[in-house]
Design a protein around this motif. Structure first.
Motif, short mmCIF file in Angstrom:
data_model
loop_
_atom_site.label_atom_id
_atom_site.label_comp_id
_atom_site.label_asym_id
_atom_site.label_seq_id
_atom_site.Cartn_x
_atom_site.Cartn_y
_atom_site.Cartn_z
N ALA A 50 0.82 -1.21 0.00
CA ALA A 50 0.00 0.00 0.00
C ALA A 50 0.85 1.26 0.00
CB ALA A 50 -0.92 0.00 1.22
N GLY A 51 2.18 1.09 0.01
CA GLY A 51 3.06 2.25 0.03
C GLY A 51 3.10 2.95 1.37
N GLU A 52 2.71 2.24 2.44
CA GLU A 52 2.64 2.87 3.76
C GLU A 52 3.76 2.40 4.70
OE1 GLU A 52 -1.21 2.00 5.25
OE2 GLU A 52 -2.27 3.02 3.62
N LEU A 53 4.60 1.48 4.24
CA LEU A 53 5.70 1.01 5.08
C LEU A 53 6.89 1.96 4.93
CD1 LEU A 53 6.63 -1.48 6.87
CD2 LEU A 53 7.86 -2.24 4.83
N ASP A 54 7.53 2.26 6.03
CA ASP A 54 8.74 3.08 6.00
C ASP A 54 9.73 2.44 5.03
OD1 ASP A 54 11.12 4.42 6.43
OD2 ASP A 54 10.91 4.49 8.60
N PRO A 55 10.18 3.15 3.98
CA PRO A 55 11.12 2.55 3.01
C PRO A 55 12.39 2.00 3.66
CG PRO A 55 10.30 4.66 2.20
CD PRO A 55 9.83 4.54 3.61
N ALA A 56 12.77 2.55 4.79
CA ALA A 56 13.98 2.08 5.46
C ALA A 56 13.82 0.67 6.03
CB ALA A 56 14.36 3.04 6.58
N LEU A 57 12.57 0.14 6.04
CA LEU A 57 12.32 -1.19 6.58
C LEU A 57 12.15 -2.25 5.50
CD1 LEU A 57 9.73 -0.30 9.38
CD2 LEU A 57 12.17 -0.79 9.67
N GLU A 58 12.14 -1.84 4.24
CA GLU A 58 11.82 -2.80 3.18
C GLU A 58 12.84 -3.93 3.10
OE1 GLU A 58 11.05 -3.14 -1.64
OE2 GLU A 58 11.14 -1.15 -0.70
N SER A 118 11.92 -5.25 -13.04
CA SER A 118 11.27 -4.34 -13.98
C SER A 118 12.19 -3.92 -15.12
CB SER A 118 10.80 -3.09 -13.22
OG SER A 118 11.93 -2.34 -12.78
N GLY A 119 13.47 -4.16 -14.94
CA GLY A 119 14.43 -3.69 -15.93
C GLY A 119 15.04 -2.35 -15.56
N ASP A 120 14.48 -1.70 -14.55
CA ASP A 120 15.02 -0.43 -14.07
C ASP A 120 15.98 -0.75 -12.92
OD1 ASP A 120 15.52 1.93 -12.67
OD2 ASP A 120 13.63 2.84 -13.33
N ALA A 121 17.27 -0.60 -13.16
CA ALA A 121 18.27 -1.03 -12.17
C ALA A 121 18.10 -0.32 -10.84
CB ALA A 121 19.68 -0.79 -12.72
N VAL A 122 17.70 0.94 -10.86
CA VAL A 122 17.53 1.68 -9.60
C VAL A 122 16.25 1.26 -8.90
CG1 VAL A 122 17.24 3.96 -8.58
CG2 VAL A 122 18.89 3.63 -10.43
N ALA A 123 15.15 1.20 -9.64
CA ALA A 123 13.87 0.84 -9.03
C ALA A 123 13.92 -0.57 -8.42
CB ALA A 123 12.76 0.93 -10.07
N ASP A 124 14.60 -1.49 -9.09
CA ASP A 124 14.67 -2.86 -8.59
C ASP A 124 15.52 -2.97 -7.33
OD1 ASP A 124 13.04 -3.81 -10.54
OD2 ASP A 124 14.65 -4.47 -11.86
N ARG A 125 16.27 -1.94 -7.04
CA ARG A 125 17.12 -1.95 -5.84
C ARG A 125 16.79 -0.79 -4.91
NH1 ARG A 125 19.47 -3.86 -10.18
NH2 ARG A 125 20.81 -5.70 -10.06
N SER A 126 15.57 -0.34 -4.97
CA SER A 126 15.17 0.80 -4.16
C SER A 126 15.31 0.51 -2.67
CB SER A 126 13.73 1.20 -4.48
OG SER A 126 12.85 0.12 -4.20
N TRP A 127 15.23 -0.76 -2.29
CA TRP A 127 15.36 -1.14 -0.89
C TRP A 127 16.73 -0.81 -0.33
CZ3 TRP A 127 19.42 -4.28 -1.42
CH2 TRP A 127 19.53 -5.06 -2.58
N ALA A 128 17.72 -0.57 -1.22
CA ALA A 128 19.08 -0.29 -0.75
C ALA A 128 19.32 1.19 -0.49
CB ALA A 128 20.10 -0.79 -1.78
N LEU A 129 18.33 2.04 -0.83
CA LEU A 129 18.55 3.48 -0.75
C LEU A 129 18.40 4.03 0.67
CD1 LEU A 129 16.69 4.63 -3.97
CD2 LEU A 129 19.15 4.50 -3.61
N GLU A 130 17.64 3.34 1.50
CA GLU A 130 17.40 3.86 2.85
C GLU A 130 17.55 2.74 3.87
OE1 GLU A 130 14.10 6.56 3.45
OE2 GLU A 130 13.73 6.60 1.29
N GLY A 131 17.80 3.17 5.12
CA GLY A 131 17.84 2.20 6.21
C GLY A 131 19.22 1.86 6.71
N GLY A 132 20.26 2.38 6.06
CA GLY A 132 21.61 2.11 6.53
C GLY A 132 21.95 2.91 7.78
N ASP A 133 23.03 2.51 8.43
CA ASP A 133 23.45 3.18 9.66
C ASP A 133 24.88 3.67 9.47
OD1 ASP A 133 24.39 3.88 12.17
OD2 ASP A 133 23.21 2.36 13.20
N PRO A 134 25.05 4.97 9.21
CA PRO A 134 26.40 5.49 8.93
C PRO A 134 27.36 5.37 10.11
CG PRO A 134 24.83 7.29 9.14
CD PRO A 134 24.03 6.02 9.11
N VAL A 135 26.85 5.39 11.33
CA VAL A 135 27.72 5.26 12.50
C VAL A 135 28.32 3.86 12.56
CG1 VAL A 135 27.81 5.32 15.01
CG2 VAL A 135 26.48 7.04 13.78
N ARG A 136 27.47 2.85 12.37
CA ARG A 136 27.97 1.47 12.38
C ARG A 136 28.84 1.21 11.15
NH1 ARG A 136 22.91 -2.22 12.90
NH2 ARG A 136 24.40 -3.84 13.45
N GLY A 137 28.48 1.83 10.03
CA GLY A 137 29.30 1.70 8.82
C GLY A 137 30.70 2.27 9.04
#
Length: 425
Positions: free
Chosen positions: A350-358, A382-401
């Motif tokens: 439904a597009g209601e989940l925080d993207p950082a949790l996907e 889908s053939g869209d390299a960015v859209a197919d990996r949208s789950w990687a755009l948010e949710g990281g932790d720069p401090v732990r990184g």
């Protein structure tokens, strides 16, 4: 032989190489004289002389000069012994010239010269000649001493690492390295500490670190490396605090979150009578990492209460806590867990989940083993390299990184500021 004294360094260079190829023993004295004459002024010519001496292979003449007054002559002997892989090189670990000590450590550890490794390991916990923060010299020596102790793997080597970490005169980064090496002493990782090479080591019995932790555990736990020391001690069941002190540490809001987590985990490991009270404190404590540790305990011992605790998380709860909650529920499994994950997929669709949790949700579903959920998670690209990996755009932790980049991953030694060879990128 006469050309060794030629005015042209180029002629001297090839004369030395030729005498080495001829294995000319008559050239031993003149070659050492050449080394002494050039001192450190021409490393190319010194190399020619050293390599010629190595090929002539008069070990007796070399060892007779191991305590020569001239530093350049001693260095020539050291370099010969390195090329030969001769364990007699260990005598240079006590050389009066600090740079020769470093070169001996490099030779023993990098080549490696196994028979001399215990002598290098024995330097752990002693006052090394370089104790500043210069990564090219001081750190080079400390890394190899620590690595040798880790390689030798004896009880004395573990004691040396603990003493090295406890000595405040040593560089902070090298003290941390000594302590982390003690932490993995029983099951050492396969990556070499100095060069990053693949150099796997054998496993050791857990008891090999007990004397080190019993002797230095309290000093380390009370020092500036206290959190890391408690983690190492807890992993081996040697925390130098009683149950009451650990419970007080869990409740102490002025302590760091990491120390409070380690204290809680130590109570868990001991099945302490104080655990019940510490659990209730941890579940409502301010640092989310402490609440996460408490939910891990619930997931393993009171799964229904763990799921209730995750369901009670507010939408604005810290991201790491919400991510952990999804993973914890997936580990518990069962109908309640499947229903929880299915509900989160409804929100995602439904597009209601925080993207950082996907990403966390997809990984949880993959580990759940539930066929229906896994079918929902599968989707055609889908053939869209960015859209197919949208789950990687948010949710990281720069401090732990950053911690991985600067510590466990050891990336900063070559990349970024503050390390040897930092110009690599």
């Amino acid at each position: 032989l006469g050309w060794l004294g030629d005015p042209s360094a180029r002629v001297q260079f090839f004369a030395a190489q030729s005498l080495g190829a001829l294995r000319a023993r008559a050239a031993v004295e003149p070659l050492y004289a050449l080394v002494e004459a050039i001192a450190d002024g021409d490393p190319w010519l010194r190399h020619a002389a050293v390599y010629a001496l190595h090929r002539i292979d008069d070990r007796g003449a070399a060892l007779a000069r191991a305590r020569a007054q001239d530093r350049s002559v001693r260095l020539a002997v050291l370099l010969q012994l390195r090329r030969a892989g001769d364990p007699a090189i260990a005598r240079f670990l006590t050389d009066p010239d600090p740079l020769l000590v470093v070169e001996a450590a490099r030779a023993i550890y990098d080549r490696p010269i196994a028979e001399a490794m215990p002598a290098l390991a024995a330097l752990a916990g002693t006052a090394l000649p370089y104790r500043d923060d210069d990564p090219q010299t001081s750190h080079a020596l400390h890394r190899r001493v620590i690595g040798a102790a880790r390689t030798v793997g004896s009880e004395d080597a573990a004691l040396g690492l603990a003493a090295h970490a406890a000595d405040a005169e040593n560089p902070a980064a090298m003290r941390e390295l000594a302590l982390s090496s003690l932490g993995e002493f029983v099951e050492p990782g396969p990556r070499d500490l100095a060069m990053g090479w693949w150099r796997p080591l054998v496993s050791r019995p857990a008891s090999v670190v007990h004397a080190a932790l019993d002797t230095y555990g309290k000093v380390l736990a009370e020092g500036d490396l206290g959190t890391q020391a408690l983690e190492v001690a807890a992993a081996h069941g040697r925390v130098p605090l009683d149950d009451a002190a650990l419970k007080a540490l869990v409740s102490d809001g002025s302590e760091t979150a990491a120390r409070r987590v380690v204290a809680f985990q130590a109570l868990v490991a001991r099945s302490s009578p104080e655990l019940a009270g510490a659990l209730e404190t941890a579940l409502v404590a301010e640092p989310p990492t402490l609440r996460i540790a408490a939910r891990d305990y619930l997931a393993a011992n009171q799964p229904e209460r763990a799921i209730e605790s995750v369901l009670a998380l507010a939408e604005d709860a810290p991201l790491r806590e919400r991510q952990h909650g999804i993973a914890a529920v997936a580990r518990i499994g069962g109908p309640a867990a499947v229903a929880f994950l299915g509900n989160r997929f409804d929100l995602l669709d439904a597009g209601e989940l925080d993207p950082a949790l996907e990403l966390d949700l997809r990984e949880a579903v993959a580990s759940s083993g539930d066929a229906a959920l896994m079918a929902r998670a599968a989707r055609e690209p889908s053939g869209d390299a960015v859209a197919d990996r949208s789950w990687a755009l948010e949710g990281g932790d720069p401090v732990r990184g950053a911690s991985v980049f600067e510590r466990q991953g050891d990336c900063r030694r070559c990349h970024g500021g503050g390390g040897h060879g930092a110009g690599a990128g």
